[in-house]
Structures are given as structure tokens and as C-alpha cells.
Design a protein around this motif. Structure first.
Motif, PDB file in Angstrom:
ATOM      1  N   LEU A 169     -81.940 -44.770  36.106  1.00 17.03           N
ATOM      2  CA  LEU A 169     -82.810 -46.280  36.322  1.00 17.03           C
ATOM      3  C   LEU A 169     -83.456 -46.321  37.375  1.00 17.03           C
ATOM      4  CD1 LEU A 169     -81.319 -47.887  32.839  1.00 17.03           C
ATOM      5  CD2 LEU A 169     -83.525 -46.628  32.282  1.00 17.03           C
ATOM      6  N   TRP A 170     -83.040 -46.442  38.821  1.00 12.47           N
ATOM      7  CA  TRP A 170     -83.170 -47.224  39.611  1.00 12.47           C
ATOM      8  C   TRP A 170     -84.303 -46.465  39.982  1.00 12.47           C
ATOM      9  CZ3 TRP A 170     -79.035 -50.384  42.603  1.00 12.47           C
ATOM     10  CH2 TRP A 170     -79.622 -51.522  43.496  1.00 12.47           C
ATOM     11  N   CYS A 181     -76.534 -44.586  30.306  1.00  9.91           N
ATOM     12  CA  CYS A 181     -76.289 -45.859  30.316  1.00  9.91           C
ATOM     13  C   CYS A 181     -75.944 -46.532  28.613  1.00  9.91           C
ATOM     14  CB  CYS A 181     -77.568 -46.848  30.523  1.00  9.91           C
ATOM     15  SG  CYS A 181     -76.962 -48.205  31.895  1.00  9.91           S
ATOM     16  N   TRP A 219     -87.375 -46.775  38.310  1.00  8.58           N
ATOM     17  CA  TRP A 219     -87.719 -48.153  38.242  1.00  8.58           C
ATOM     18  C   TRP A 219     -89.005 -48.191  39.888  1.00  8.58           C
ATOM     19  CZ3 TRP A 219     -84.731 -51.028  34.611  1.00  8.58           C
ATOM     20  CH2 TRP A 219     -85.800 -51.779  34.053  1.00  8.58           C
ATOM     21  N   MET A 228     -86.956 -42.195  32.870  1.00  4.06           N
ATOM     22  CA  MET A 228     -86.187 -43.634  32.502  1.00  4.06           C
ATOM     23  C   MET A 228     -85.588 -43.678  31.819  1.00  4.06           C
ATOM     24  SD  MET A 228     -88.300 -46.558  33.985  1.00  4.06           S
ATOM     25  CE  MET A 228     -87.203 -47.783  33.780  1.00  4.06           C
ATOM     26  N   GLN A 229     -86.157 -42.518  29.958  1.00  3.42           N
ATOM     27  CA  GLN A 229     -85.389 -42.464  29.487  1.00  3.42           C
ATOM     28  C   GLN A 229     -84.001 -41.747  28.882  1.00  3.42           C
ATOM     29  OE1 GLN A 229     -87.666 -44.563  26.767  1.00  3.42           O
ATOM     30  NE2 GLN A 229     -86.615 -43.332  25.952  1.00  3.42           N
ATOM     31  N   LEU A 251     -79.288 -53.372  36.320  1.00  5.57           N
ATOM     32  CA  LEU A 251     -80.453 -53.564  36.359  1.00  5.57           C
ATOM     33  C   LEU A 251     -80.737 -55.073  35.399  1.00  5.57           C
ATOM     34  CD1 LEU A 251     -78.803 -51.255  33.542  1.00  5.57           C
ATOM     35  CD2 LEU A 251     -80.639 -50.103  34.677  1.00  5.57           C
ATOM     36  N   GLY A 262     -82.453 -42.003  31.726  1.00  8.20           N
ATOM     37  CA  GLY A 262     -81.181 -43.386  32.121  1.00  8.20           C
ATOM     38  C   GLY A 262     -80.824 -44.030  31.229  1.00  8.20           C
ATOM     39  N   PHE A 263     -81.361 -44.625  30.416  1.00  2.45           N
ATOM     40  CA  PHE A 263     -81.622 -44.908  29.011  1.00  2.45           C
ATOM     41  C   PHE A 263     -80.191 -44.724  28.556  1.00  2.45           C
ATOM     42  CE2 PHE A 263     -85.313 -47.683  30.186  1.00  2.45           C
ATOM     43  CZ  PHE A 263     -85.085 -49.256  30.118  1.00  2.45           C
ATOM     44  N   THR A 285     -89.985 -47.155  26.798  1.00  4.46           N
ATOM     45  CA  THR A 285     -89.276 -48.293  27.395  1.00  4.46           C
ATOM     46  C   THR A 285     -89.051 -49.151  26.258  1.00  4.46           C
ATOM     47  OG1 THR A 285     -89.290 -47.372  29.204  1.00  4.46           O
ATOM     48  CG2 THR A 285     -88.679 -49.327  29.382  1.00  4.46           C
TER      49      THR A 285
END
Length: 589
Positions: free
Chosen positions: A216-217, A35, A220, A28-29, A273, A31-32, A108
Motif C-alpha cells: 500500500l505504501w 492487510c 500510495w 494497492m488492491q 496507513l 495490499g488491501f 479503493t
């Protein structure tokens, strides 16, 4: 014996899934990073990538030294865990899986803050407050819920972090953005200091932002599902984690479509999100109906949050992190007290006496909702006080914000010596906020070229001819037009027999500007618009035919549809290179 064997297998399987989930949360890092980079301007992309890399790496260092013990060490009075160095002194018996799992969640929390403070924060200052969040702020409040602290003892429930991670990150982001102040040009103020206009700063790469949201999704499912201990519970969590963001996105699309006339792409990405954040706390205790309602409200709250920060609080949040993580982190945590139902697999919410508690809408009364409120308020108070102290100290010692010159140039160059994160690509920032006095009345009243009067045609696409010294019968015609009209213009030139042309993509502005469009609820004031410059040289083809064809193609019935410049070629110079002859045309301009 068979039950024992299957129990052992089940334990091993979910132990592996626990680590896979941790890997998904680490992913997810990325993804952040995508984004945040996509929602901001190109000149700061390298800085944003570096920050998202370093918050995990710095977080790992301080989590080893301090954070892990404060989070999961032996409980001290329900407030903190006992700091320790078992990872060094007793590695053979260390809980490796739990360390990695909690480390990625800690990272996160820190990375959420980066987005709201983007494009104007000193890199050193970022490294310091990111370390403070990972070392002290997050581990202590997370201990209250997940380390056996006082909130867990009274029955507070936050399965995967709406409160402990997202609200904490969102509050830190909002306070940090307030300390920093807005980006240059974000708000226009009158002499009294009152904000009279909010300017939009469109993200430079929505493709990257969308990729970030999908990453990210995907992550998750590990974020919410990694702690599940049965297949039934895991399946239920996957369902709620899918339904809530989907409903949030659809709701946001409908809302922005109605309010602004078009569905807002960036807001819908934020809404996805927001739905994920809102379902994070109740994902294991709610059913499909609950997740639907949670998602719908999240989709509306994210729009409200962006509007609130822009138009009421005047806090500049480039990526919408506060609306996504703070507002919906609070909502998701409170939603446990409304939608928790014992029909969810593995339901286990109970008070200190062991009595099962359910949500208000499922016959449980206000008890669980009250406990959730206590958890939100206490965690918010801890976060607000500690992060404010951190920002005050950093601001006093080394400063939080870069200089005005550094901000204008971009942090890639000034903080990292990086000419561009897009080496080899021509990057032009068109999201400036320079004001222009513009004549809004550009409509000529006739959109059909055949019915337009000569005056209308000239107003729409004026023709400028340079003085002629010697008429050689050769002319260069330069046509400036909207980028969207290029294909039609090229076809009209080809139909005339003009097959050779030089085409350049340029930026320009005139009386027609990009007004009226909305970005995240703010009108976009673009003073530079993408244009195309087409240059053709004609001799046998009548220059008047070229002009007429171009005017007919570009005409839409508005002033500023295009402009045509005509130059007479004064002389023809023969240039011999190798075995070939080339005509070099010198223009009189």
C-alpha cells in the motif's frame, strides 16, 4: 520552437506517468487483500481474497455503465455528471486514461468497507453494496470535487482523496459494521446488556498484514503523485507522502510502548496507513513541517479511533479501517485548511473569485478551513444517508449477516466451499474468547531451581506415573512444556544421552494463560497456548535422571511450567518386516 518541443515531451512523459500511477493504485488492491487477510482469522482468508478481487471486477462493470458518467460527465447544476455511453458510441475519441485512473480510485473506496465488515457478512450482500458504492455513492460525491461540481467551485481542495475516497469508505465501513453487529465473542455483556469486557481477536498472519502495508505504501506514491504535472510538484508530493506515515508510525510506536508496556505491531501497521490517508488531501500543498505535524497527529488519532470503537461505540472493526480511513480522512481534509502553503510547487488553491487561499497556520485565516469543513460535512452527510439506505434495503431483502453456525465454522467453508485457504498447513484458531476461572497467583516466589523446595518443584512441574503391572525396566516419559523451552529441553535430554525422541507441537491451557498482553489496546484472553510434547523411551538411562533434568529445565518458579507423565512399558513385541527387526513398545496407560 524548442519550448514547444519540450512542452510536448513533458506532456507525453507525464501522460505515461499518469497511467503508471493508475497501475500502482490498482496494485494497492493486493495490499488491501493482504492487510485484511492478515488482520483476521485463517478460516475467512479465502472469503476476504474473493471480496477484494470482486470489488474491483464488479466495480469495473458498474463504473462503465453508470459511475464514469456520473463522475466526469458534463456537469449538471454542480451536483452530478451527465450519464453517457461514450465508451461504446465514440470509443475513438474516448478519454481512456482518465477512465482507468478514476476506476482504480473508485475500487479503493469500495474495498475499504470490506475490512470493517469482515468475518460475518454474506458474500452476496457484499457484492451488492460494493456495486452501489462504485455505481452511485462514490461517483456523485467525487464529482463535487473532481468533476467540476459545487465543492470545486467554492475552492474545496482534496488532491488525492482523503475526503472523497478514504472518509467515504471509512464512514460506509463504520455504518456497515454497526448494522452487522460484532463478531461472536467480541464483547461480553452483563444481564442488562452493558458491555463488561472487550475481547481481542489477534490477526492470524501479521507477516501478510505487514506485506500488505508495504504494498500500500508503495502504491500510495502513485495514489498521491499520479496527478502531478511537473517534476518539482511530483518530488514535493513524494516527500510529504514519505514523511507523514513515517512520523505517524514512530508516534504510534512510542504511544503504545508507553501505554501498554510494549510497542504494538498491528497498531503501528495501522499508523503507517493512517499517516498515508491523512497526507492524501494536502500532499501537494503542504511542506515538510506540515507533513510532520499531520503525521504525528495521525499516529495518535488511529490509536484513539480503535479505542473509541472498541470501548465507547462498541463497533467491531476487525482491521481498524474506521480509525485509519474515516478518522484520518477527516483529519487530512481539514489539515489542508491548516497547513496549505504557497511555497509548495504548483500551488493552486483559490476561491471562486480567483483569490489565493492559504492555511490558517500560514497566514491564510479561517476561510480555507471553513471551506474544508463544508466539504467534509456535506460529503459525510451524503455518504451516511445513501449507504444507510443501501444497507437497510439489503438487510430487509436478503440479509446482511451470515448465520451463527456459518460464522463459527468460517466463511471459507460456508460461503465458498473452501476447506482451507492454507491447504497442506495445519491451522488452529487460538484466538477464541471462551472464559476461564483462572488462579492468577501462579508465582511460587523462587525462580532458581536449586533453591526451590520439593513442594515448589512438584507444583511447577508435576510428575504423574501410571500403575506398573510388570517392571521391564523400560519407561516412556512424556513431557508437556512451553514451546519456548523446547530447545533447552532437547539439549538437556541430549546431555543425558537421550538422542531419540518424538516431538509434537500441541495446544493446551492450564493455570498459566496468555493474560496481560495487549493487542490493539485490548487484553488478549488466550485459552489455548502453543505447547510441545516430547516423548522419550529409556531403559539404560535412569528414568529418575530424565525426570530431574526435565524439571530443572522447565522450572521458572511458576505453577504450570510443565507436566511429566511416566509410563512403564509392559512388554516388548518383536515385529519382523523384510530383513529388519523393530521393537514395538506397548504402553500401559
Amino acid at each position: 520552437m524548442t519550448a514547444e518541443i519540450f512542452g510536448a515531451i513533458n506532456e507525453k512523459v507525464f501522460g505515461v506517468w499518469f497511467l503508471i500511477g493508475a497501475a500502482l493504485v490498482f496494485w494497492m488492491q493486493a495490499g488491501f487483500a493482504m492487510c485484511e487477510a492478515g488482520f483476521t482469522r485463517a478460516k475467512n482468508t479465502g472469503n476476504i481474497i474473493m471480496k477484494n478481487l470482486m470489488d474491483f471486477c464488479i466495480g469495473t462493470v458498474v463504473f462503465i455503465l453508470v459511475g464514469f458518467g456520473l463522475l466526469l460527465g458534463e456537469d449538471l447544476a454542480g451536483v452530478i455528471g451527465r450519464p453517457g455511453f461514450d465508451i461504446f458510441t465514440d470509443y475513438a475519441n474516448f478519454d481512456w486514461s482518465n477512465f482507468v485512473f478514476n476506476l482504480v480510485f473508485c475500487a479503493t473506496t469500495a474495498t475499504i468497507v470490506s475490512g470493517s465488515m469482515a468475518e460475518r457478512t454474506k458474500f452476496l450482500s457484499y457484492c451488492i453494496y460494493s456495486a452501489v458504492i462504485s455505481a452511485v455513492i462514490y461517483p456523485i460525491e467525487a464529482h463535487w470535487t473532481w468533476g467540476g461540481g459545487w465543492l470545486s467551485q467554492i475552492g474545496f481542495h482534496d488532491f488525492a482523496g482523503s475526503n472523497c475516497i478514504h472518509m467515504v469508505g471509512g464512514i460506509s465501513a463504520m455504518i456497515g459494521a454497526a448494522f452487522l453487529g460484532p463478531r461472536i465473542g467480541k464483547f461480553v455483556r452483563d444481564k442488562s446488556g452493558k458491555v463488561t469486557k472487550v475481547n481481542a481477536f489477534p490477526g492470524h498472519n501479521l507477516t501478510a498484514a505487514a506485506l500488505g502495508v508495504f504494498i500500500l505504501w508503495l502504491g500510495w506514491y502513485g495514489f498521491n503523485g499520479a496527478a502531478c504535472t511537473t517534476l518539482e510538484q511530483l518530488g514535493s508530493v513524494f516527500v510529504t507522502t514519505t514523511v507523514a506515515p513515517a512520523l505517524a508510525t514512530v508516534t504510534c510506536m512510542i504511544f503504545t510502548w508507553i501505554k501498554y508496556g510494549k510497542p504494538d505491531v498491528s497498531m503501528c501497521l495501522n499508523a503507517s496507513l493512517a499517516g498515508l490517508v491523512a497526507i492524501t488531501a494536502p500532499c501537494d500543498v503542504t511542506d515538510v513541517f506540515g507533513s510532520i505535524v499531520i503525521g504525528i497527529i495521525a499516529g495518535l488519532l488511529v490509536c484513539f479511533g480503535v479505542w473509541l470503537l472498541d470501548y465507547k461505540l462498541h463497533i467491531d472493526d476487525p482491521v481498524g479501517a474506521v480509525a485509519v480511513h474515516c478518522v484520518n480522512g477527516i483529519w487530512g481534509t481539514l489539515a489542508v485548511g491548516l497547513f496549505a502553503t504557497d511555497t509548495a510547487p504548483g500551488y493552486s488553491i483559490a476561491d471562486s473569485a480567483g483569490n489565493v487561499m492559504k492555511g490558517l497556520f500560514y497566514g491564510g485565516g479561517f476561510k480555507l478551513l471553513g471551506i474544508q469543513c463544508v466539504g467534509v460535512l456535506s460529503t459525510a452527510a451524503w455518504t451516511a444517508v445513501t449507504i444507510s439506505i443501501a444497507f437497510i434495503l439489503i438487510k430487509a431483502v436478503i440479509g446482511l449477516r451470515v448465520s451463527e453456525e456459518e460464522e463459527i465454522i468460517g466463511l471459507d467453508a460456508t460461503e465458498h466451499g473452501l476447506a482451507s485457504a492454507y491447504s497442506g498447513f495445519a491451522i488452529m484458531d487460538v484466538s477464541n474468547t471462551l472464559s476461564m476461572n483462572v488462579n492468577e497467583n501462579t508465582d511460587l516466589g523462587v525462580s532458581d531451581y536449586a533453591q526451590a523446595s520439593p513442594a515448589m518443584k512438584e507444583a511447577s512441574v508435576p510428575v504423574v506415573s501410571a500403575p506398573v503391572h510388570t517392571d521391564t525396566g523400560i519407561h516412556k516419559v512424556v513431557i508437556i512444556a512451553k514451546l519456548a523451552r523446547y530447545d533447552a529441553l532437547r539439549k538437556s535430554m541430549n546431555d543425558l544421552g537421550v538422542t531419540g525422541m518424538t516431538v509434537t507441537q500441541v495446544m493446551g491451557c492450564g493455570v498459566q494463560r496468555g493474560s496481560g498482553e495487549m493487542y490493539r489496546g485490548v487484553e488478549v484472553d488466550a485459552t489455548l497456548l502453543p505447547k510441545v510434547k516430547v516423548e522419550v523411551v529409556v531403559s539404560k538411562i535412569s528414568v529418575d535422571d530424565v525426570i530431574e533434568a526435565a524439571k530443572k529445565t522447565l522450572y521458572t518458579g511458576h505453577i504450570g511450567d510443565g507436566k511429566i507423565f511416566v509410563y512403564s512399558v509392559d512388554r516388548v513385541v518383536k515385529v519382523r518386516t523384510g530383513e529388519e527387526n523393530f521393537d514395538a513398545l506397548q504402553d500401559v496407560e
